[in-house]
Design a protein around this motif. Structure first.
Motif, PDB file in Angstrom:
ATOM      1  N   GLY A  54       3.859   1.944  -6.385  1.00 12.42           N
ATOM      2  CA  GLY A  54       5.161   2.462  -6.789  1.00 12.42           C
ATOM      3  C   GLY A  54       5.815   1.521  -7.778  1.00 12.42           C
ATOM      4  O   GLY A  54       5.444   0.347  -7.880  1.00 12.42           O
ATOM      5  N   THR A  55       6.784   2.040  -8.492  1.00 14.85           N
ATOM      6  CA  THR A  55       7.530   1.229  -9.454  1.00 14.85           C
ATOM      7  C   THR A  55       8.594   0.410  -8.731  1.00 14.85           C
ATOM      8  O   THR A  55       8.955   0.723  -7.593  1.00 14.85           O
ATOM      9  CB  THR A  55       8.178   2.135 -10.514  1.00 14.85           C
ATOM     10  N   PRO A  56       9.119  -0.625  -9.363  1.00 15.32           N
ATOM     11  CA  PRO A  56      10.139  -1.455  -8.708  1.00 15.32           C
ATOM     12  C   PRO A  56      11.331  -0.626  -8.215  1.00 15.32           C
ATOM     13  O   PRO A  56      11.791   0.296  -8.879  1.00 15.32           O
ATOM     14  CB  PRO A  56      10.561  -2.427  -9.814  1.00 15.32           C
ATOM     15  N   SER A  57      11.767  -0.955  -7.015  1.00 18.15           N
ATOM     16  CA  SER A  57      12.869  -0.258  -6.363  1.00 18.15           C
ATOM     17  C   SER A  57      13.571  -1.256  -5.446  1.00 18.15           C
ATOM     18  O   SER A  57      12.983  -2.248  -5.032  1.00 18.15           O
ATOM     19  CB  SER A  57      12.302   0.915  -5.559  1.00 18.15           C
ATOM     20  N   GLU A  58      14.772  -0.963  -5.088  1.00 20.32           N
ATOM     21  CA  GLU A  58      15.510  -1.816  -4.142  1.00 20.32           C
ATOM     22  C   GLU A  58      15.225  -1.417  -2.695  1.00 20.32           C
ATOM     23  O   GLU A  58      15.724  -2.033  -1.770  1.00 20.32           O
ATOM     24  CB  GLU A  58      17.008  -1.732  -4.436  1.00 20.32           C
ATOM     25  N   ARG A  59      14.413  -0.374  -2.479  1.00 21.32           N
ATOM     26  CA  ARG A  59      14.112   0.135  -1.155  1.00 21.32           C
ATOM     27  C   ARG A  59      13.112  -0.768  -0.423  1.00 21.32           C
ATOM     28  O   ARG A  59      12.153  -1.234  -0.995  1.00 21.32           O
ATOM     29  CB  ARG A  59      13.520   1.542  -1.309  1.00 21.32           C
ATOM     30  N   SER A  60      13.345  -1.001   0.823  1.00 23.36           N
ATOM     31  CA  SER A  60      12.425  -1.699   1.722  1.00 23.36           C
ATOM     32  C   SER A  60      12.033  -3.091   1.267  1.00 23.36           C
ATOM     33  O   SER A  60      10.897  -3.523   1.456  1.00 23.36           O
ATOM     34  CB  SER A  60      11.164  -0.855   1.962  1.00 23.36           C
ATOM     35  N   LEU A  61      12.951  -3.817   0.691  1.00 23.02           N
ATOM     36  CA  LEU A  61      12.646  -5.177   0.249  1.00 23.02           C
ATOM     37  C   LEU A  61      12.703  -6.195   1.389  1.00 23.02           C
ATOM     38  O   LEU A  61      12.451  -7.371   1.177  1.00 23.02           O
ATOM     39  CB  LEU A  61      13.604  -5.588  -0.874  1.00 23.02           C
ATOM     40  N   ASP A  62      13.029  -5.726   2.593  1.00 20.72           N
ATOM     41  CA  ASP A  62      13.108  -6.637   3.728  1.00 20.72           C
ATOM     42  C   ASP A  62      11.747  -6.948   4.344  1.00 20.72           C
ATOM     43  O   ASP A  62      11.641  -7.834   5.182  1.00 20.72           O
ATOM     44  CB  ASP A  62      14.066  -6.089   4.785  1.00 20.72           C
ATOM     45  N   VAL A  63      10.708  -6.223   3.933  1.00 18.68           N
ATOM     46  CA  VAL A  63       9.356  -6.476   4.435  1.00 18.68           C
ATOM     47  C   VAL A  63       8.370  -6.458   3.275  1.00 18.68           C
ATOM     48  O   VAL A  63       8.667  -5.949   2.207  1.00 18.68           O
ATOM     49  CB  VAL A  63       8.924  -5.433   5.498  1.00 18.68           C
ATOM     50  N   SER A  64       7.177  -6.973   3.518  1.00 19.98           N
ATOM     51  CA  SER A  64       6.160  -6.988   2.465  1.00 19.98           C
ATOM     52  C   SER A  64       5.645  -5.576   2.209  1.00 19.98           C
ATOM     53  O   SER A  64       5.823  -4.666   3.028  1.00 19.98           O
ATOM     54  CB  SER A  64       5.009  -7.915   2.861  1.00 19.98           C
ATOM     55  N   VAL A  65       4.971  -5.400   1.090  1.00 26.39           N
ATOM     56  CA  VAL A  65       4.390  -4.114   0.730  1.00 26.39           C
ATOM     57  C   VAL A  65       3.351  -3.674   1.772  1.00 26.39           C
ATOM     58  O   VAL A  65       3.099  -2.488   1.940  1.00 26.39           O
ATOM     59  CB  VAL A  65       3.793  -4.154  -0.698  1.00 26.39           C
ATOM     60  N   VAL A  66       2.793  -4.616   2.503  1.00 28.17           N
ATOM     61  CA  VAL A  66       1.823  -4.272   3.551  1.00 28.17           C
ATOM     62  C   VAL A  66       2.500  -3.441   4.633  1.00 28.17           C
ATOM     63  O   VAL A  66       1.990  -2.396   5.038  1.00 28.17           O
ATOM     64  CB  VAL A  66       1.177  -5.537   4.156  1.00 28.17           C
ATOM     65  N   LEU A  67       3.668  -3.880   5.114  1.00 26.58           N
ATOM     66  CA  LEU A  67       4.381  -3.140   6.161  1.00 26.58           C
ATOM     67  C   LEU A  67       5.144  -1.939   5.615  1.00 26.58           C
ATOM     68  O   LEU A  67       5.509  -1.047   6.373  1.00 26.58           O
ATOM     69  CB  LEU A  67       5.341  -4.070   6.908  1.00 26.58           C
ATOM     70  N   ASP A  68       5.387  -1.919   4.322  1.00 24.27           N
ATOM     71  CA  ASP A  68       6.123  -0.808   3.724  1.00 24.27           C
ATOM     72  C   ASP A  68       5.195   0.338   3.320  1.00 24.27           C
ATOM     73  O   ASP A  68       5.425   1.485   3.701  1.00 24.27           O
ATOM     74  CB  ASP A  68       6.906  -1.314   2.511  1.00 24.27           C
ATOM     75  N   LEU A  69       4.141   0.063   2.561  1.00 25.53           N
ATOM     76  CA  LEU A  69       3.274   1.112   2.020  1.00 25.53           C
ATOM     77  C   LEU A  69       1.852   1.081   2.583  1.00 25.53           C
ATOM     78  O   LEU A  69       1.327   2.094   3.031  1.00 25.53           O
ATOM     79  CB  LEU A  69       3.199   0.996   0.489  1.00 25.53           C
ATOM     80  N   MET A  70       1.222  -0.099   2.552  1.00 24.52           N
ATOM     81  CA  MET A  70      -0.180  -0.195   2.932  1.00 24.52           C
ATOM     82  C   MET A  70      -0.430   0.184   4.386  1.00 24.52           C
ATOM     83  O   MET A  70      -1.518   0.648   4.745  1.00 24.52           O
ATOM     84  CB  MET A  70      -0.707  -1.611   2.655  1.00 24.52           C
ATOM     85  N   ILE A  71       0.556   0.026   5.228  1.00 28.95           N
ATOM     86  CA  ILE A  71       0.401   0.279   6.659  1.00 28.95           C
ATOM     87  C   ILE A  71      -0.117   1.692   6.935  1.00 28.95           C
ATOM     88  O   ILE A  71      -0.863   1.922   7.874  1.00 28.95           O
ATOM     89  CB  ILE A  71       1.720  -0.005   7.421  1.00 28.95           C
ATOM     90  N   HIS A  72       0.263   2.659   6.092  1.00 27.89           N
ATOM     91  CA  HIS A  72      -0.198   4.036   6.290  1.00 27.89           C
ATOM     92  C   HIS A  72      -1.704   4.142   6.120  1.00 27.89           C
ATOM     93  O   HIS A  72      -2.383   4.852   6.883  1.00 27.89           O
ATOM     94  CB  HIS A  72       0.498   4.980   5.313  1.00 27.89           C
ATOM     95  N   ASP A  73      -2.244   3.445   5.137  1.00 27.44           N
ATOM     96  CA  ASP A  73      -3.681   3.510   4.878  1.00 27.44           C
ATOM     97  C   ASP A  73      -4.470   2.684   5.890  1.00 27.44           C
ATOM     98  O   ASP A  73      -5.586   3.054   6.262  1.00 27.44           O
ATOM     99  CB  ASP A  73      -3.963   3.086   3.441  1.00 27.44           C
ATOM    100  N   ILE A  74      -3.890   1.596   6.357  1.00 28.11           N
ATOM    101  CA  ILE A  74      -4.508   0.831   7.446  1.00 28.11           C
ATOM    102  C   ILE A  74      -4.583   1.703   8.694  1.00 28.11           C
ATOM    103  O   ILE A  74      -5.611   1.759   9.378  1.00 28.11           O
ATOM    104  CB  ILE A  74      -3.721  -0.469   7.723  1.00 28.11           C
ATOM    105  N   ASP A  75      -3.501   2.424   8.989  1.00 29.12           N
ATOM    106  CA  ASP A  75      -3.474   3.327  10.144  1.00 29.12           C
ATOM    107  C   ASP A  75      -4.566   4.383  10.022  1.00 29.12           C
ATOM    108  O   ASP A  75      -5.264   4.686  10.992  1.00 29.12           O
ATOM    109  CB  ASP A  75      -2.086   3.981  10.246  1.00 29.12           C
ATOM    110  N   LEU A  76      -4.734   4.957   8.820  1.00 28.23           N
ATOM    111  CA  LEU A  76      -5.773   5.959   8.619  1.00 28.23           C
ATOM    112  C   LEU A  76      -7.158   5.359   8.842  1.00 28.23           C
ATOM    113  O   LEU A  76      -8.002   5.965   9.518  1.00 28.23           O
ATOM    114  CB  LEU A  76      -5.690   6.557   7.212  1.00 28.23           C
ATOM    115  N   ALA A  77      -7.418   4.181   8.290  1.00 25.91           N
ATOM    116  CA  ALA A  77      -8.724   3.538   8.468  1.00 25.91           C
ATOM    117  C   ALA A  77      -9.020   3.316   9.945  1.00 25.91           C
ATOM    118  O   ALA A  77     -10.132   3.587  10.411  1.00 25.91           O
ATOM    119  CB  ALA A  77      -8.778   2.224   7.703  1.00 25.91           C
ATOM    120  N   LEU A  78      -8.030   2.851  10.688  1.00 26.67           N
ATOM    121  CA  LEU A  78      -8.235   2.620  12.118  1.00 26.67           C
ATOM    122  C   LEU A  78      -8.446   3.928  12.876  1.00 26.67           C
ATOM    123  O   LEU A  78      -9.195   3.966  13.859  1.00 26.67           O
ATOM    124  CB  LEU A  78      -7.051   1.842  12.697  1.00 26.67           C
ATOM    125  N   ALA A  79      -7.793   5.000  12.431  1.00 29.39           N
ATOM    126  CA  ALA A  79      -7.976   6.307  13.070  1.00 29.39           C
ATOM    127  C   ALA A  79      -9.356   6.893  12.759  1.00 29.39           C
ATOM    128  O   ALA A  79      -9.953   7.569  13.600  1.00 29.39           O
ATOM    129  CB  ALA A  79      -6.880   7.275  12.623  1.00 29.39           C
TER     130      ALA A  79
END
Length: 170
Positions: free
Chosen positions: A92-117
């Motif tokens: 994604g492009t720069p945004s002020e959304r979800s800057l309190d956590v790393s991109v791993v917990l913000d975006l990548m977590i969905h794909d990690i969840d899929l891999a584990l499923a």
């Protein structure tokens, strides 16, 4: 907060991610079932505290992953055989959304969840690289995870890309 918790049947946590654990703990300590947006917690210690609190309270604690419903609708969770590889790009492009956590917990977590499923085995090796461009935790990360049965997952997530991109290959 006490009056609020006494008046509700279920607590939904939809705060900035760094406050999820504190809000969920308040609900659990009041004996209320809790449904929290992802991530459930941003530290292992907070996750452990939530697990202990839900066990003590004897009420459910659930973490919402909206993308899980999307993956189900796409048929990804019904693949009859074990996939060999998953490659996901979630930029994604720069945004002020979800800057309190790393991109791993913000975006990548969905794909990690899929891999584990998708994978019947546990990860045995993880290698990656990343950058913290804006000082709010990692803003760009690329990771390759190898699982015990040979399945490989490659995740590439960014919230500082020049253009939005979402692709996935299974």
């Amino acid at each position: 907060m006490d009056a609020f918790l006494a008046a509700v049947d279920v607590v939904t946590v939809a705060t900035p991610a760094v406050h999820h654990a504190k809000a969920a703990l308040a609900g659990l300590k009041a004996g209320k079932p809790v449904y929290s947006e992802k991530p459930l917690a941003v530290s292992p210690e907070d996750a452990d505290a939530l697990i202990a609190a839900t066990a003590k309270a004897g009420v459910p604690l659930a973490c919402g992953h909206q993308e899980r419903a999307v993956f189900q609708a796409m048929g990804l969770l019904d693949i009859p055989e074990q996939p060999l590889r998953l490659e996901s790009v979630r930029r994604g492009t720069p945004s002020e959304r979800s800057l309190d956590v790393s991109v791993v917990l913000d975006l990548m977590i969905h794909d990690i969840d899929l891999a584990l499923a998708l994978c019947a085995a546990d990860p045995v090796a993880v290698e990656g690289e990343g950058e913290a461009d804006r000082g709010f935790g990692l803003d760009w990360v690329k990771v390759e995870a190898t699982f015990a049965n040979g399945f490989t997952a490659v995740f590439d997530s960014s919230r500082v890309a020049q253009a939005r991109e979402r692709t996935m290959k299974v």
